[in-house]
Design an enzyme around this catalytic site. Sequence first.
Site: not given
Length: 334
Positions: A75-77, A79
């Site tokens: 859940q990378s913001n 990326v």
Amino acid sequence: MHLARFPRIKLCHAPTPLEKMGNLSKLLGGPTLWIKRDDCTGIATGGNKVRKLEFLMGEAMAKGATHIVTQGAVQSNHVRQTAAVAAKLGLKCTAILEHRIQTNDADYLQGGNVLFDHLMGINIEYRPGGTDMQAAIDEVGARLTEAGETAYVIPGGGSNPVGALGYASVALELLNQANEMHLKIDRIVHATGSAGTQAGLVAGLVALNAAIPVLGIGVRLPKDRQEANVFKLAEATAKLMGGPAIPRDAVEANCDYVGDGYGIPTPGMAEAVMLLARNEGIFLDPVYSGKGMAGLIDLVRKKTFADSENIVFLHTGGQVGLFGYADYLNAAAA
Ligand SMILES: *Cc1c(COP(=O)(O)O)cnc(C)c1O
């Protein structure tokens, strides 16, 4: 602090608003709480990574990059924001996502930021938790170079001295706003992870002689390691800018609000998310700003700060991540 000396692509809707949280301040009692809305930087629902990407993508374009490679948790913001900027600039994008938390939750694995990544059509490769992610992106970068691409590899969170320039620039923006409003800021509080936000802010504030202390609320590492990471990067950023040396005591982190680990929800996070939603109509995120605000709320309740203080919470974004934690948050809200 002459940031125009560095390649930069203006991407952010800036200056982001600096707003008083009147209801929350009244509810908690004590200091006056303000919020710097870097959740509103504009691209792909905003967040702090777009600040760093202005300088990182400036360098990438200057180097003739054709393909951006980066990494993060599922859940990378970071990326999501990198993928969006790459799309806007017409660059290909590959992201390596680490299964940093062990879960079968479909919302976490497919919703929120992952849905956005899918919609943008980037290449995604997954790695198990504990993988050396920097080595993984370096490998992919080398593979792409061999295939004739010009790869530009961005570290996790965009946290290197070039990325941190984005937050040195926010130090200047925030100080200008405070001077304009005649607001004496006594402290800045925000969530700290890969360290670039705090390092850039501290390097900028020191260079500007602002005399505003910054408190990072950790979301992953213990205090000694977090402070060491921030200090090292702040020093490197100051060196890149040709700024003054960073005093070690300008770097402070409180890592008492991590809970069971990175990305694992805590009751304090859920309370903070709901308090801001219900009293200010502002959404925090479950992994970073929710825990950061949980820390600020607890420290206010413990009377850590004088009632006369003006405290600015830097909202670093990430609301899209709420959709990756729907079950936990629905249960908390019930
Ligand atoms: C990445 C991130 C942070 C942490 O910033 P760092 O520069 O990595 O320390 C805080 N909040 C949100 C929402 C983020 O995505």
